[in-house]
Design an enzyme around this catalytic site. Structure first.
Site, mmCIF file in Angstrom:
data_model
loop_
_atom_site.group_PDB
_atom_site.id
_atom_site.type_symbol
_atom_site.label_atom_id
_atom_site.label_comp_id
_atom_site.label_asym_id
_atom_site.label_seq_id
_atom_site.Cartn_x
_atom_site.Cartn_y
_atom_site.Cartn_z
ATOM 1 N N GLY A 19 0.824 -1.209 0.000
ATOM 2 C CA GLY A 19 0.000 0.000 0.000
ATOM 3 C C GLY A 19 0.856 1.256 0.000
ATOM 4 O O GLY A 19 2.088 1.185 -0.075
ATOM 5 N N PHE A 20 0.193 2.377 0.112
ATOM 6 C CA PHE A 20 0.871 3.677 0.038
ATOM 7 C C PHE A 20 1.869 3.846 1.196
ATOM 8 O O PHE A 20 3.096 3.897 0.978
ATOM 9 C CB PHE A 20 -0.217 4.761 0.019
ATOM 10 C CG PHE A 20 0.237 6.132 0.388
ATOM 11 C CD1 PHE A 20 1.371 6.698 -0.188
ATOM 12 C CD2 PHE A 20 -0.490 6.883 1.329
ATOM 13 C CE1 PHE A 20 1.779 7.983 0.163
ATOM 14 C CE2 PHE A 20 -0.086 8.153 1.672
ATOM 15 C CZ PHE A 20 1.056 8.705 1.100
ATOM 16 N N ASN A 41 -3.071 -8.477 0.132
ATOM 17 C CA ASN A 41 -3.947 -9.227 -0.786
ATOM 18 C C ASN A 41 -4.220 -8.416 -2.052
ATOM 19 O O ASN A 41 -4.945 -8.856 -2.928
ATOM 20 C CB ASN A 41 -5.256 -9.647 -0.098
ATOM 21 C CG ASN A 41 -6.122 -8.463 0.292
ATOM 22 O OD1 ASN A 41 -5.718 -7.318 0.122
ATOM 23 N ND2 ASN A 41 -7.299 -8.741 0.808
ATOM 24 N N THR A 44 -6.482 -3.187 -2.417
ATOM 25 C CA THR A 44 -6.266 -1.745 -2.643
ATOM 26 C C THR A 44 -4.780 -1.414 -2.799
ATOM 27 O O THR A 44 -4.450 -0.349 -3.296
ATOM 28 C CB THR A 44 -6.869 -0.868 -1.511
ATOM 29 O OG1 THR A 44 -6.273 -1.255 -0.266
ATOM 30 C CG2 THR A 44 -8.369 -1.020 -1.424
ATOM 31 N N GLY A 45 -3.903 -2.304 -2.378
ATOM 32 C CA GLY A 45 -2.463 -2.101 -2.588
ATOM 33 C C GLY A 45 -2.097 -2.397 -4.036
ATOM 34 O O GLY A 45 -2.926 -2.894 -4.807
ATOM 35 N N TYR A 156 -14.904 1.214 8.837
ATOM 36 C CA TYR A 156 -13.516 1.618 9.093
ATOM 37 C C TYR A 156 -13.345 2.073 10.545
ATOM 38 O O TYR A 156 -12.497 1.558 11.270
ATOM 39 C CB TYR A 156 -13.148 2.737 8.125
ATOM 40 C CG TYR A 156 -11.679 3.093 8.094
ATOM 41 C CD1 TYR A 156 -10.708 2.136 7.807
ATOM 42 C CD2 TYR A 156 -11.263 4.399 8.336
ATOM 43 C CE1 TYR A 156 -9.361 2.481 7.768
ATOM 44 C CE2 TYR A 156 -9.921 4.739 8.282
ATOM 45 C CZ TYR A 156 -8.979 3.780 8.002
ATOM 46 O OH TYR A 156 -7.648 4.115 7.950
#
Ligand code: UDP
Length: 327
Positions: A19-20, A41, A44-45, A156
């Site tokens: 990820g970021f 997974n 979103t990465g 979230y």
């Protein structure tokens, strides 16, 4: 990594390492000489964030979902677990609400159990979202928050609140070496143009001549931290003995409103894009957000160094390069 062989190097697991923020953390850990297992997974990465590490001798990538224990193979030695895996931008967790709840609940539980098994340090990446739409300003770690438990952001907010609660229980019940960081808005290279967050939206819109979209009146505030400062903060917290069992805010306390952010980005990109208002604010979108970072300074000796103008210049440069590559 079989039959009694134990790695000599300090070994760190970074979940969400593609990820970021995770991928920048992986870079810094490798620079420090750690062996790093990056687990992601990739919902979103992105593999692009770690492609430069593919042949690094101390780097291993595991494509796995940490909320399924059958997929975790960690090897013989684990010194640190940095648990960053989770969709984190509002449009992404709205797209993956169940995955977001599971990675923060079951995923956190399984990783805490692994940390216990390996007697490793465990750092949970939590979020300023646990404060919800805050009634205390700036937000200190002692503030309990103002969160809608069943709203659209709850996957979230409440996912992270559960993650914090179970992390604290592993600290209290088993004296596991846990640390919780609450990450405030962070920006920089490797944010995806399609991520949906405000800084990445504004920069990509300004660079491509599209209207810069302010949701609502633009009076809502945020405080933006450059990614290298954030990663320095994560390392400072994870290396300090004084932060064990603690919760620490990480972010840049320089607060601006969204309209000012739009104007600054249009000015810095030299763009002719108009700034337009859109009636597109999500329910429970916080009115203001700003970290009190006194605890990070006191316990970990950390304060951010890169101001917004400098950080935006670096980020705009990255987005311009990416835009050129895509043409
Ligand atoms: N926002 C905006 N225009 C955009 C994207 C976001 O005005 O194109 C606003 C959004 O409504 C929120 C703030 O910017 O008030 C920060 O949003 P972001 O999605 O970056 O993250 P958040 O801080 O809400 O988690």
């Amino acid at each position: 990594m079989k039959d009694g062989f134990v790695a000599k190097q300090t070994t760190s697991i970074v979940t969400g390492g593609a990820g970021f923020i995770g991928s920048h953390l992986v870079d810094r850990l490798l620079e420090k000489g750690h062996q790093v297992i990056c687990i992601d997974n990739l919902i979103t990465g992105s593999r692009d964030n770690i492609r430069h590490l593919e042949n690094h001798p101390s780097f291993r990538f595991l494509k796995a979902d940490v909320s399924k224990d059958t997929e975790l193979e960690l090897g013989d030695r684990v010194d640190y677990i940095y648990h960053l895996a989770s969709p984190a931008s509002p449009p992404k967790y709205l797209k993956y609400p169940i995955e977001t709840l599971l990675v923060n609940s079951l995923g956190t539980y399984l990783l805490l159990k692994a940390a216990r098994k390996y007697n490793s340090h465990f750092l949970l990446a939590s979020t300023s979202e646990v404060y919800g739409d805050p009634k205390e300003h700036p937000q200190k770690e002692t503030y309990f928050g103002h969160v809608n438990p069943t709203g659209i952001r709850a996957c979230y907010d409440e996912g992270k609140r559960f993650a914090e609660a179970i992390t604290m229980e592993f600290y209290r019940q088993y004296r596991l070496k846990t640390r919780i960081i609450r990450i405030f808005n962070t920006y920089g290279p490797r944010m995806q143009a399609s991520d949906g967050r405000v800084i990445s939206n504004f920069i990509s819109q300004a660079l491509s001549g599209q209207p810069v979209t302010i949701y609502g009146e633009g009076e809502q505030t945020r405080s933006f931290c450059y990614v290298s400062d954030m990663v320095a903060g994560i390392l400072a917290v994870s290396e300090s003995a004084d932060t064990i069992g603690q919760i620490v805010n990480l972010g840049n306390p320089h607060e601006i409103n969204i309209r000012q952010a739009a104007e600054l980005i249009v000015e810095k990109t030299g763009s002719k894009s108009p700034i337009v208002k859109k009636n597109q604010r999500l329910a429970d979108d916080p009115e203001k957000r700003c970290p009190d970072i006194g605890r990070a300074a006191k316990l970990a000796g950390w304060t951010p160094k890169i101001d917004l103008k400098e950080g935006l210049s670096r980020t705009i440069e990255y987005f311009s390069e990416e835009l050129k590559k895509s043409k």
